[in-house]
Write a protein that holds these residues in place. Structure first.
Motif, PDB file in Angstrom:
ATOM      1  N   SER A   1       0.835  -1.174   0.000  1.00 62.52           N
ATOM      2  CA  SER A   1       0.000   0.000   0.000  1.00 62.52           C
ATOM      3  C   SER A   1       0.885   1.245   0.000  1.00 62.52           C
ATOM      4  N   SER A   2       0.515   2.225  -0.734  1.00 63.32           N
ATOM      5  CA  SER A   2       1.270   3.470  -0.725  1.00 63.32           C
ATOM      6  C   SER A   2       0.681   4.478   0.259  1.00 63.32           C
ATOM      7  N   ILE A   3      -0.328   4.079   0.988  1.00 59.75           N
ATOM      8  CA  ILE A   3      -0.948   4.941   1.983  1.00 59.75           C
ATOM      9  C   ILE A   3      -0.197   4.791   3.303  1.00 59.75           C
ATOM     10  N   GLU A   4       0.367   5.867   3.795  1.00 53.76           N
ATOM     11  CA  GLU A   4       1.137   5.812   5.033  1.00 53.76           C
ATOM     12  C   GLU A   4       0.281   5.263   6.167  1.00 53.76           C
ATOM     13  N   ASP A   5       0.879   4.393   6.957  1.00 55.49           N
ATOM     14  CA  ASP A   5       0.259   3.742   8.106  1.00 55.49           C
ATOM     15  C   ASP A   5      -0.824   2.735   7.719  1.00 55.49           C
ATOM     16  N   GLU A   6      -1.017   2.484   6.450  1.00 56.09           N
ATOM     17  CA  GLU A   6      -1.966   1.454   6.031  1.00 56.09           C
ATOM     18  C   GLU A   6      -1.392   0.071   6.360  1.00 56.09           C
ATOM     19  N   ARG A   7      -0.102  -0.082   6.163  1.00 56.80           N
ATOM     20  CA  ARG A   7       0.606  -1.313   6.506  1.00 56.80           C
ATOM     21  C   ARG A   7       1.867  -0.905   7.278  1.00 56.80           C
ATOM     22  N   PRO A   8       1.714  -0.545   8.549  1.00 53.77           N
ATOM     23  CA  PRO A   8       2.822   0.059   9.295  1.00 53.77           C
ATOM     24  C   PRO A   8       4.074  -0.804   9.381  1.00 53.77           C
ATOM     25  N   TRP A   9       3.947  -2.106   9.450  1.00 53.63           N
ATOM     26  CA  TRP A   9       5.146  -2.957   9.524  1.00 53.63           C
ATOM     27  C   TRP A   9       5.931  -2.871   8.222  1.00 53.63           C
ATOM     28  N   PHE A  10       5.233  -2.944   7.113  1.00 55.43           N
ATOM     29  CA  PHE A  10       5.904  -2.861   5.814  1.00 55.43           C
ATOM     30  C   PHE A  10       6.459  -1.460   5.576  1.00 55.43           C
ATOM     31  N   ASP A  11       5.745  -0.447   6.044  1.00 55.84           N
ATOM     32  CA  ASP A  11       6.187   0.937   5.859  1.00 55.84           C
ATOM     33  C   ASP A  11       7.552   1.205   6.489  1.00 55.84           C
ATOM     34  N   VAL A  12       7.894   0.466   7.553  1.00 56.61           N
ATOM     35  CA  VAL A  12       9.196   0.651   8.192  1.00 56.61           C
ATOM     36  C   VAL A  12      10.190  -0.433   7.778  1.00 56.61           C
ATOM     37  N   GLY A  13       9.831  -1.233   6.761  1.00 58.11           N
ATOM     38  CA  GLY A  13      10.763  -2.215   6.210  1.00 58.11           C
ATOM     39  C   GLY A  13      10.695  -3.607   6.807  1.00 58.11           C
ATOM     40  N   LEU A  14       9.727  -3.871   7.678  1.00 54.87           N
ATOM     41  CA  LEU A  14       9.591  -5.211   8.254  1.00 54.87           C
ATOM     42  C   LEU A  14       8.676  -6.047   7.370  1.00 54.87           C
ATOM     43  N   ASN A  15       9.260  -7.051   6.696  1.00 51.82           N
ATOM     44  CA  ASN A  15       8.447  -7.882   5.802  1.00 51.82           C
ATOM     45  C   ASN A  15       8.699  -9.372   5.974  1.00 51.82           C
ATOM     46  N   GLY A  16       9.502  -9.754   6.953  1.00 51.55           N
ATOM     47  CA  GLY A  16       9.733 -11.157   7.223  1.00 51.55           C
ATOM     48  C   GLY A  16      10.890 -11.774   6.456  1.00 51.55           C
ATOM     49  N   THR A  17      11.528 -11.031   5.582  1.00 53.24           N
ATOM     50  CA  THR A  17      12.642 -11.559   4.812  1.00 53.24           C
ATOM     51  C   THR A  17      13.743 -12.053   5.748  1.00 53.24           C
ATOM     52  N   GLY A  18      14.188 -13.285   5.510  1.00 55.86           N
ATOM     53  CA  GLY A  18      15.281 -13.851   6.293  1.00 55.86           C
ATOM     54  C   GLY A  18      14.877 -14.433   7.628  1.00 55.86           C
ATOM     55  N   GLN A  19      13.603 -14.399   7.963  1.00 55.66           N
ATOM     56  CA  GLN A  19      13.134 -14.926   9.239  1.00 55.66           C
ATOM     57  C   GLN A  19      12.736 -16.388   9.099  1.00 55.66           C
ATOM     58  N   ILE A  20      12.957 -17.166  10.139  1.00 54.65           N
ATOM     59  CA  ILE A  20      12.542 -18.565  10.170  1.00 54.65           C
ATOM     60  C   ILE A  20      11.565 -18.711  11.329  1.00 54.65           C
ATOM     61  N   VAL A  21      10.413 -19.320  11.040  1.00 57.31           N
ATOM     62  CA  VAL A  21       9.409 -19.573  12.067  1.00 57.31           C
ATOM     63  C   VAL A  21       9.120 -21.070  12.108  1.00 57.31           C
ATOM     64  N   THR A  22       8.585 -21.505  13.202  1.00 50.46           N
ATOM     65  CA  THR A  22       8.194 -22.900  13.367  1.00 50.46           C
ATOM     66  C   THR A  22       6.683 -22.962  13.489  1.00 50.46           C
ATOM     67  N   VAL A  23       6.080 -23.926  12.797  1.00 46.10           N
ATOM     68  CA  VAL A  23       4.652 -24.168  12.919  1.00 46.10           C
ATOM     69  C   VAL A  23       4.471 -25.621  13.315  1.00 46.10           C
ATOM     70  N   SER A  24       3.771 -25.860  14.403  1.00 42.56           N
ATOM     71  CA  SER A  24       3.485 -27.216  14.856  1.00 42.56           C
ATOM     72  C   SER A  24       1.991 -27.438  14.704  1.00 42.56           C
ATOM     73  N   ASP A  25       1.617 -28.200  13.685  1.00 41.07           N
ATOM     74  CA  ASP A  25       0.210 -28.438  13.373  1.00 41.07           C
ATOM     75  C   ASP A  25       0.156 -29.756  12.609  1.00 41.07           C
ATOM     76  N   THR A  26      -0.909 -29.986  11.878  1.00 39.74           N
ATOM     77  CA  THR A  26      -0.950 -31.159  11.017  1.00 39.74           C
ATOM     78  C   THR A  26       0.027 -30.928   9.869  1.00 39.74           C
ATOM     79  N   GLY A  27       0.187 -31.874   8.983  1.00 44.16           N
ATOM     80  CA  GLY A  27       1.154 -31.763   7.894  1.00 44.16           C
ATOM     81  C   GLY A  27       0.853 -30.644   6.921  1.00 44.16           C
ATOM     82  N   ILE A  28       1.810 -30.368   6.020  1.00 46.06           N
ATOM     83  CA  ILE A  28       1.583 -29.357   4.986  1.00 46.06           C
ATOM     84  C   ILE A  28       1.815 -29.969   3.610  1.00 46.06           C
ATOM     85  N   ASP A  29       1.129 -29.434   2.647  1.00 47.35           N
ATOM     86  CA  ASP A  29       1.316 -29.813   1.244  1.00 47.35           C
ATOM     87  C   ASP A  29       2.440 -28.940   0.701  1.00 47.35           C
ATOM     88  N   THR A  30       3.654 -29.490   0.643  1.00 44.45           N
ATOM     89  CA  THR A  30       4.807 -28.694   0.221  1.00 44.45           C
ATOM     90  C   THR A  30       4.756 -28.339  -1.257  1.00 44.45           C
TER      91      THR A  30
END
Length: 87
Positions: A1-30
């Motif tokens: 979004s180009s509207i300031e504060d519409e997506r505040p995390w992205f507006d300050v450069g936080l987009n998840g690039t390089g992050q690793i998360v763990t999900v514990s649930d049923t299986g996934i279709d890779t």
């Protein structure tokens, strides 16, 4: 979004690039379009592969039916999914 504060995390450069998360649930279709990686010749497995686009390691604890149609694909897609351009 180009509207300031519409997506505040992205507006300050936080987009998840390089992050690793763990999900514990049923299986996934890779092979789902949200996890698929055209550059990887093999499915994500128990050996860690940091070069995979989305799933760097996958240790299933479910049967094939739950893996393909279970809740885990939905949850993992919510956490880390982004449709592959090639998929």
């Amino acid at each position: 979004s180009s509207i300031e504060d519409e997506r505040p995390w992205f507006d300050v450069g936080l987009n998840g690039t390089g992050q690793i998360v763990t999900v514990s649930d049923t299986g996934i279709d890779t092979n789902n379009c949200y996890f698929w990686d055209i550059t990887s010749e093999e499915d994500p497995g128990q050996v860690r592969n940091d070069l995979h686009r989305k799933v760097v390691q996958y240790i299933p604890f479910v049967d094939n039916v739950d893996q393909l149609y279970g809740h885990g694909t939905h949850v993992t897609g919510t956490v880390a999914g982004r449709q592959a351009i090639e998929g």
